[in-house]
Scaffold this active site. Sequence first.
Site, PDB file in Angstrom:
ATOM      1  N   LYS A   1       7.441  13.544  -9.213  1.00 19.12           N
ATOM      2  CA  LYS A   1       7.171  12.818  -7.968  1.00 19.12           C
ATOM      3  C   LYS A   1       8.090  11.597  -7.831  1.00 19.12           C
ATOM      4  O   LYS A   1       8.625  11.326  -6.757  1.00 19.12           O
ATOM      5  CB  LYS A   1       5.690  12.401  -7.925  1.00 19.12           C
ATOM      6  CG  LYS A   1       4.767  13.607  -7.748  1.00 19.12           C
ATOM      7  CD  LYS A   1       3.294  13.309  -8.007  1.00 19.12           C
ATOM      8  CE  LYS A   1       2.498  14.617  -7.935  1.00 19.12           C
ATOM      9  NZ  LYS A   1       1.074  14.467  -8.282  1.00 19.12           N
TER      10      LYS A   1
ATOM     11  N   GLN B   1      -2.993   9.807 -10.184  1.00 15.75           N
ATOM     12  CA  GLN B   1      -2.825  11.106 -10.836  1.00 15.75           C
ATOM     13  C   GLN B   1      -4.097  11.463 -11.609  1.00 15.75           C
ATOM     14  O   GLN B   1      -4.578  10.679 -12.425  1.00 15.75           O
ATOM     15  CB  GLN B   1      -1.615  11.056 -11.786  1.00 15.75           C
ATOM     16  CG  GLN B   1      -1.263  12.382 -12.397  1.00 15.75           C
ATOM     17  CD  GLN B   1      -0.742  13.401 -11.382  1.00 15.75           C
ATOM     18  OE1 GLN B   1       0.056  13.079 -10.517  1.00 15.75           O
ATOM     19  NE2 GLN B   1      -1.226  14.636 -11.484  1.00 15.75           N
TER      20      GLN B   1
ATOM     21  N   ASP C   1      -2.659  11.536  -0.850  1.00 18.19           N
ATOM     22  CA  ASP C   1      -3.196  12.820  -1.314  1.00 18.19           C
ATOM     23  C   ASP C   1      -4.149  13.417  -0.282  1.00 18.19           C
ATOM     24  O   ASP C   1      -4.505  14.598  -0.372  1.00 18.19           O
ATOM     25  CB  ASP C   1      -3.955  12.632  -2.636  1.00 18.19           C
ATOM     26  CG  ASP C   1      -3.109  13.007  -3.838  1.00 18.19           C
ATOM     27  OD1 ASP C   1      -2.198  13.842  -3.673  1.00 18.19           O
ATOM     28  OD2 ASP C   1      -3.361  12.466  -4.930  1.00 18.19           O
TER      29      ASP C   1
END
Length: 313
Positions: free
Chosen positions: A53, A97, A120
């Site tokens: 990422k 995460q 997200d």
Amino acid sequence: MPARILDGTKIASDIRSEVAAEVKTMTSAGVRPGLAVVLAGHNPASEIYVRGKVKACEEVGIYSEQHTPAESATTSELLALIEDLNRRDEIDGILVQLPLPRQVDSKQVLMAVDPAKDVDGFHPVNVGFLSTQRPGLVPCTPAGVIEILKRSNIAIAGQEAVVVGRSDIVGKPAAMLLLNANATVTVCHSKTHDLPAVCRRADILVAAIGRAGMITRDFVKPGATVIDVGMNKVTDAAEFQRLFAGNLRREEAFRTKGSTLAGDVHPEVGEIAGALTPVPGGVGPLTIAMLMYNTVKAAKMRRGNGVGELSRA
Ligand code: NDP
């Protein structure tokens, strides 16, 4: 006739180029989109994902920073970090995460992320926006599924779509996006009766199950589009044979590495489907591309700019 293979790597690369162009324009106007990634503790798989990422951010010109609280971090330490990131204007996206260390209340931490920075798309506020068709941040993997369909000129409106899997991060948002795009949607799960028969109704079949090669040819209507979200590490030799016997390239790799990445869709589906996403190289690459897209979208939305769709190929 073998299925048309939908090249996720190419589509993701197109999206990343479009995002890079947007970032360039925004940066020269003094607004460089920024993403903060929170990686708590030591999880080797998470470390690899986060590296991917951060690298993607560098490639498209997004500012990124990593926060790495220790394995022993508490819920309140993480909440304090999130609050700080929520406050900082140069941070447009916050990505926590998962999984978080065991002692941390993950739900509480995720709920603390400002919905405007929730790249997200997991926060209930964004889930609500999606289900009421308001502008918001959409989970990356399901958004990637829609991009693959649209950019491959596969009609969605009026089609029968069947989604196998009802998780909050893939199945449910994928179903909602297909519904919003005017498909007739059925969502299946582990309690669905006669799953093959339900799947055979699908013009568009989305498999988000987490079981290697579960979708065999008897689940698929000839000519259907099959989107394989599954990412399963196959290490068992018999399982490998069931899926990939005769595939010399895979056999060689399996012998040397001891594992291979398989989707939820059995390769034999390629003989009957009209179009199919491969694994690897299908939905997977879209997830990071859509994270980049969401970060730019968040930066624009927070500043009240029109969100605008990415231009379509
Ligand atoms: P979850 O385990 O959260 O959900 C799996 C879903 O599949 C559940 O709804 C479950 O039903 C259903 N299911 C399980 N077994 C069966 C069965 N035998 N018949 C019918 N339905 C079944 O997984 P995720 O949604 O998080 O992920 C799904 C897959 O997608 C995984 O392989 C994951 O690795 C992959 N993935 C890929 C990403 C990418 O970037 N390509 C990103 C995220 C995930 P029930 O609800 O009844 O238990």
